[in-house]
Design a protein around this motif. Structure first.
Motif, short mmCIF file in Angstrom:
data_model
loop_
_atom_site.label_atom_id
_atom_site.label_comp_id
_atom_site.label_asym_id
_atom_site.label_seq_id
_atom_site.Cartn_x
_atom_site.Cartn_y
_atom_site.Cartn_z
N LEU A 132 0.82 -1.21 0.00
CA LEU A 132 0.00 0.00 0.00
C LEU A 132 0.86 1.26 0.00
O LEU A 132 0.47 2.28 -0.57
CB LEU A 132 -0.94 0.01 1.21
N ALA A 133 2.02 1.20 0.61
CA ALA A 133 2.91 2.37 0.68
C ALA A 133 3.72 2.56 -0.60
O ALA A 133 3.89 3.69 -1.07
CB ALA A 133 3.84 2.25 1.88
N LEU A 134 4.24 1.47 -1.14
CA LEU A 134 5.10 1.59 -2.32
C LEU A 134 4.43 2.24 -3.53
O LEU A 134 5.06 3.06 -4.20
CB LEU A 134 5.70 0.23 -2.70
N PRO A 135 3.18 1.93 -3.84
CA PRO A 135 2.55 2.62 -4.98
C PRO A 135 2.49 4.14 -4.79
O PRO A 135 2.68 4.89 -5.76
CB PRO A 135 1.14 2.02 -5.05
N GLN A 136 2.28 4.59 -3.57
CA GLN A 136 2.28 6.03 -3.30
C GLN A 136 3.66 6.62 -3.58
O GLN A 136 3.79 7.70 -4.16
CB GLN A 136 1.88 6.30 -1.85
N TRP A 137 4.69 5.90 -3.16
CA TRP A 137 6.07 6.36 -3.33
C TRP A 137 6.47 6.36 -4.80
O TRP A 137 7.04 7.33 -5.31
CB TRP A 137 6.99 5.48 -2.50
N VAL A 138 6.17 5.28 -5.51
CA VAL A 138 6.51 5.18 -6.93
C VAL A 138 5.80 6.28 -7.73
O VAL A 138 6.41 6.96 -8.55
CB VAL A 138 6.20 3.78 -7.48
N SER A 139 4.51 6.47 -7.47
CA SER A 139 3.76 7.53 -8.16
C SER A 139 4.36 8.90 -7.86
O SER A 139 4.49 9.75 -8.75
CB SER A 139 2.28 7.50 -7.76
N HIS A 140 4.74 9.12 -6.60
CA HIS A 140 5.38 10.38 -6.20
C HIS A 140 6.69 10.59 -6.96
O HIS A 140 6.95 11.69 -7.48
CB HIS A 140 5.62 10.36 -4.69
#
Length: 177
Positions: free
Chosen positions: A105-113
């Motif tokens: 759940l955290a990694l997609p936010q980071w990758v998109s950022h």
């Protein structure tokens, strides 16, 4: 676990003691985060002058927060900045939160950022065959296994593979649509 329960954000300056305790009180995470590299528990002063600064700046490292409580971090580093080769990492420091899908759940936010903020075409993620949960997470998120270097990580009398994953900007954008 609901998507909105897990967020990423820079650290607040008031969180120094809390975060130092999070990182150092239960160091079970070090058994999965490249344990074949030497690790020494940082002193409070060293932590406050290195990792904590990165967390507060929020550019190369941010906290993973579960319902308002910091439990881990996401980060990136340049494998080769001149060629825009970037690698990411994720650590859930609080072992009571393991196996709940927080990293996915955290990694997609980071990758998109990172794709939004940086002029890059690929995000890489390298792990080792001794961390099957990270391998499964990368694959679940659409990262492609790009390389497997066999038996190059020696840990506790056993050889492991280094496993390299990557996702291209075009693949990531297609995933989000």
């Amino acid at each position: 676990m609901k998507k909105n329960e897990v967020t990423i954000r820079p650290a607040k300056h008031t969180e120094l003691e809390t975060l130092y305790h999070l990182v150092t009180s239960d160091e079970t995470w070090t058994k999965f985060n490249g344990p074949y590299f030497p690790y020494t528990t940082p002193s409070f002063a060293d932590f406050s002058q290195s990792t904590f600064i990165r967390l507060c700046e929020g550019r190369t490292m941010q906290l993973i927060v579960l319902n308002g409580k910091p439990v881990g971090s996401v980060s990136y580093y340049w494998e080769c900045e001149s060629t825009r080769w970037l690698e990411i990492g994720v650590i859930i420091y609080d072992s009571s939160c393991w196996g709940k899908g927080l990293a996915s759940l955290a990694l997609p936010q980071w990758v998109s950022h990172l794709f939004a903020k940086l002029d890059i075409e690929r995000v890489g993620l390298t792990t080792w065959s001794g961390n099957p949960r990270m391998m499964a997470c990368a694959e679940k998120l659409g990262f492609q296994q790009e390389a497997r270097l066999r038996k190059v990580r020696y840990y506790q009398g056993e050889y492991y593979d280094s496993v390299k994953y990557g996702v291209l900007r075009s693949e990531w954008e297609q995933r989000d649509s």
